[in-house]
Design a protein around this motif. Structure first.
Motif, PDB file in Angstrom:
ATOM      1  N   ALA A 161      12.309  -8.656  -1.058  1.00  0.00           N
ATOM      2  CA  ALA A 161      11.007  -9.049  -0.506  1.00  0.00           C
ATOM      3  C   ALA A 161       9.914  -8.942  -1.556  1.00  0.00           C
ATOM      4  CB  ALA A 161      10.673  -8.173   0.698  1.00  0.00           C
ATOM      5  N   MET A 162      10.105  -8.049  -2.533  1.00  0.00           N
ATOM      6  CA  MET A 162       9.092  -7.850  -3.587  1.00  0.00           C
ATOM      7  C   MET A 162       9.772  -7.903  -4.955  1.00  0.00           C
ATOM      8  SD  MET A 162       6.847  -4.787  -1.918  1.00  0.00           S
ATOM      9  CE  MET A 162       6.267  -4.851  -0.219  1.00  0.00           C
ATOM     10  N   PRO A 163      10.213  -9.089  -5.357  1.00  0.00           N
ATOM     11  CA  PRO A 163      10.995  -9.212  -6.593  1.00  0.00           C
ATOM     12  C   PRO A 163      10.240  -8.862  -7.867  1.00  0.00           C
ATOM     13  CG  PRO A 163      10.377 -11.369  -5.733  1.00  0.00           C
ATOM     14  CD  PRO A 163      10.030 -10.379  -4.675  1.00  0.00           C
ATOM     15  N   GLU A 164       8.912  -8.808  -7.770  1.00  0.00           N
ATOM     16  CA  GLU A 164       8.118  -8.504  -8.967  1.00  0.00           C
ATOM     17  C   GLU A 164       8.087  -7.001  -9.277  1.00  0.00           C
ATOM     18  OE1 GLU A 164       5.544  -7.842  -5.506  1.00  0.00           O
ATOM     19  OE2 GLU A 164       6.941  -9.442  -6.090  1.00  0.00           O
ATOM     20  N   HIS A 165       8.564  -6.190  -8.370  1.00  0.00           N
ATOM     21  CA  HIS A 165       8.497  -4.737  -8.558  1.00  0.00           C
ATOM     22  C   HIS A 165       9.773  -4.251  -9.261  1.00  0.00           C
ATOM     23  CE1 HIS A 165       8.058  -0.456  -7.763  1.00  0.00           C
ATOM     24  NE2 HIS A 165       6.806  -0.694  -7.358  1.00  0.00           N
ATOM     25  N   GLU A 166       9.628  -3.872 -10.519  1.00  0.00           N
ATOM     26  CA  GLU A 166      10.790  -3.470 -11.313  1.00  0.00           C
ATOM     27  C   GLU A 166      11.383  -2.147 -10.846  1.00  0.00           C
ATOM     28  OE1 GLU A 166      10.708  -3.942 -15.629  1.00  0.00           O
ATOM     29  OE2 GLU A 166       8.794  -4.992 -15.420  1.00  0.00           O
ATOM     30  N   GLY A 167      10.539  -1.250 -10.384  1.00  0.00           N
ATOM     31  CA  GLY A 167      11.026   0.058  -9.965  1.00  0.00           C
ATOM     32  C   GLY A 167      12.031  -0.018  -8.827  1.00  0.00           C
ATOM     33  N   GLU A 182       0.814  -1.213   0.000  1.00  0.00           N
ATOM     34  CA  GLU A 182       0.000   0.000   0.000  1.00  0.00           C
ATOM     35  C   GLU A 182       0.855   1.273   0.000  1.00  0.00           C
ATOM     36  OE1 GLU A 182      -0.353  -2.525   2.042  1.00  0.00           O
ATOM     37  OE2 GLU A 182      -2.251  -3.408   1.368  1.00  0.00           O
ATOM     38  N   THR A 183       1.995   1.210   0.660  1.00  0.00           N
ATOM     39  CA  THR A 183       2.819   2.431   0.777  1.00  0.00           C
ATOM     40  C   THR A 183       4.132   2.317  -0.009  1.00  0.00           C
ATOM     41  OG1 THR A 183       3.769   1.536   2.834  1.00  0.00           O
ATOM     42  CG2 THR A 183       1.879   3.031   3.036  1.00  0.00           C
ATOM     43  N   LEU A 184       4.222   1.321  -0.886  1.00  0.00           N
ATOM     44  CA  LEU A 184       5.461   1.056  -1.611  1.00  0.00           C
ATOM     45  C   LEU A 184       5.885   2.238  -2.483  1.00  0.00           C
ATOM     46  CD1 LEU A 184       7.711  -0.934  -2.330  1.00  0.00           C
ATOM     47  CD2 LEU A 184       6.223  -1.911  -4.075  1.00  0.00           C
ATOM     48  N   GLU A 185       4.969   2.750  -3.295  1.00  0.00           N
ATOM     49  CA  GLU A 185       5.328   3.859  -4.185  1.00  0.00           C
ATOM     50  C   GLU A 185       5.700   5.102  -3.392  1.00  0.00           C
ATOM     51  OE1 GLU A 185       5.847   3.507  -7.281  1.00  0.00           O
ATOM     52  OE2 GLU A 185       5.096   1.444  -7.335  1.00  0.00           O
ATOM     53  N   THR A 190       9.903   8.705  -1.056  1.00  0.00           N
ATOM     54  CA  THR A 190      10.606   9.167   0.151  1.00  0.00           C
ATOM     55  C   THR A 190      12.092   8.880   0.043  1.00  0.00           C
ATOM     56  OG1 THR A 190       8.625   8.711   1.490  1.00  0.00           O
ATOM     57  CG2 THR A 190      10.717   8.960   2.656  1.00  0.00           C
ATOM     58  N   LEU A 191      12.422   7.699  -0.485  1.00  0.00           N
ATOM     59  CA  LEU A 191      13.832   7.311  -0.625  1.00  0.00           C
ATOM     60  C   LEU A 191      14.537   8.220  -1.635  1.00  0.00           C
ATOM     61  CD1 LEU A 191      15.789   5.240   0.514  1.00  0.00           C
ATOM     62  CD2 LEU A 191      15.149   3.671  -1.325  1.00  0.00           C
ATOM     63  N   ARG A 192      13.841   8.587  -2.676  1.00  0.00           N
ATOM     64  CA  ARG A 192      14.434   9.495  -3.675  1.00  0.00           C
ATOM     65  C   ARG A 192      14.690  10.871  -3.036  1.00  0.00           C
ATOM     66  NH1 ARG A 192      10.157   7.237  -7.020  1.00  0.00           N
ATOM     67  NH2 ARG A 192      11.045   5.674  -8.447  1.00  0.00           N
ATOM     68  N   ASP A 193      13.731  11.323  -2.254  1.00  0.00           N
ATOM     69  CA  ASP A 193      13.898  12.614  -1.574  1.00  0.00           C
ATOM     70  C   ASP A 193      15.101  12.580  -0.633  1.00  0.00           C
ATOM     71  OD1 ASP A 193      11.718  13.698  -2.844  1.00  0.00           O
ATOM     72  OD2 ASP A 193      10.312  13.295  -1.190  1.00  0.00           O
TER      73      ASP A 193
END
Length: 318
Positions: free
Chosen positions: A45-51, A13-16, A21-24
């Motif tokens: 933990a979330m290998p399907e997330h390419e970003g 839910e808060t991934l994006e 936040t990490l970019r900031d």
């Protein structure tokens, strides 16, 4: 911000929001290494997330940290074929290079094996990545795994041939033959036969060719290999020396003196002055008490030796 990003990156839910936040955080203090470690934990933990994976790679490269970059490349290569597609062969090569430089030996072979899988699904196959099977062969050999070394050297030879590099393919096939001699004589015989057929004038191959076929007690296979080699020889002396070698094997190894004599006579038909062939026939005739054939051959060979003034042959035959 980094701690907030860590928390946000733990849930879908808060991934994006966590990535933002990490970019900031990185824009504020440029701690790329810390950002890479946080992204790495979330990406695993979330290998399907390419970003996440892309951010991890970029942060690791910006940090200039080889260990962090290797961690990313290992992850990327290991999950190739799944979500996110396959790693490139360039990424595999980069990962192997970094792991070698860092002394991370345990990381190298899994990447190479995955690289071989990736290459084999590509249009050119392993022919476009010959360094992979050759490196795997070297590693297997160094580990004492002869069968593994044979397998990968054979794959490398096939790949070199597919790539049109005949010299390299032949070189690798020689390695296969030498490796296989002690544990797989059938494979060694096949490899030596192919090499001899391609380079029949290389006399260093004649003895090991005979040896592996003798181990197999495969007279027919040996004769076929020699006949193919004879077809490729243009030099008469080479052809007759190989015939003499064949006769020696037929008589000594396979116990067929009659067939050996026939091959020796074949040699004399092509070159009546062949001293090795005539000497062997003379010995056989003398041993068997075939005095008429012995006298006839001896007289003919001595006359020919005198006609050409061959002192060595006269001495040998007298």
């Amino acid at each position: 911000l980094y701690r907030i990003a860590e928390v946000e990156l733990r849930t879908d839910e808060t991934l994006e929001s966590g990535l933002d936040t990490l970019r900031d955080a990185v824009r504020r203090d440029s701690d790329h290494a810390r950002a890479a470690r946080i992204a790495a934990e979330a990406a695993k933990a979330m290998p399907e997330h390419e970003g996440l994976a892309l951010f991890w790679e970029r942060a690791a490269r910006d940090a200039g940290d080889s260990a962090l970059l290797l961690s990313y490349l290992r992850h990327r290569i290991a999950k190739s074929g799944g979500v996110g597609g396959s790693a490139s062969l360039e990424e595999v090569q980069e990962g192997v290079t970094i792991a070698t430089a860092l002394g991370e030996d345990d990381a190298i072979e899994p990447m190479l094996l995955k690289g071989a899988e990736i290459a084999e699904t590509a249009l050119g196959g392993l022919a476009g990545a010959l360094w992979i099977p050759t490196t795997l062969a070297e590693r297997r050999s160094a580990a004492g795994d002869v069968r593994g070394a044979i397998t990968w050297t054979q794959k490398a030879a096939d790949a070199a041939e597919a790539a049109g590099d005949a010299d390299r393919a032949l070189e690798l096939l020689r390695e296969v033959a030498q490796l296989a001699k002690g544990i797989d004589p059938k494979l060694a015989a096949s490899a030596f036969s192919k090499i001899v057929e391609k380079t029949p004038s290389d006399r260093t191959l004649w003895a090991p060719l005979a040896e592996v076929y003798a181990t197999l007690r495969d007279r027919e296979g040996y004769e076929i290999a020699v006949r193919l080699a004879l077809d490729g020889l243009s030099d008469r002396a080479d052809r007759n020396d190989l015939r003499v070698a064949l006769a020696d094997q037929l008589i000594g190894t396979y116990g067929s003196e009659a067939d050996g004599v026939a091959v020796l006579k074949e040699a004399l038909d092509e070159d009546p002055d062949s001293l090795p062939a005539s000497e062997r026939l003379l010995d056989i005739f003398q041993k068997n008490g075939e005095n008429e054939q012995l006298a006839d051959l001896l007289e003919r060979q001595l006359d020919r030796a005198r006609d050409r003034g061959d002192v060595e042959a006269i001495t040998s035959l007298s």
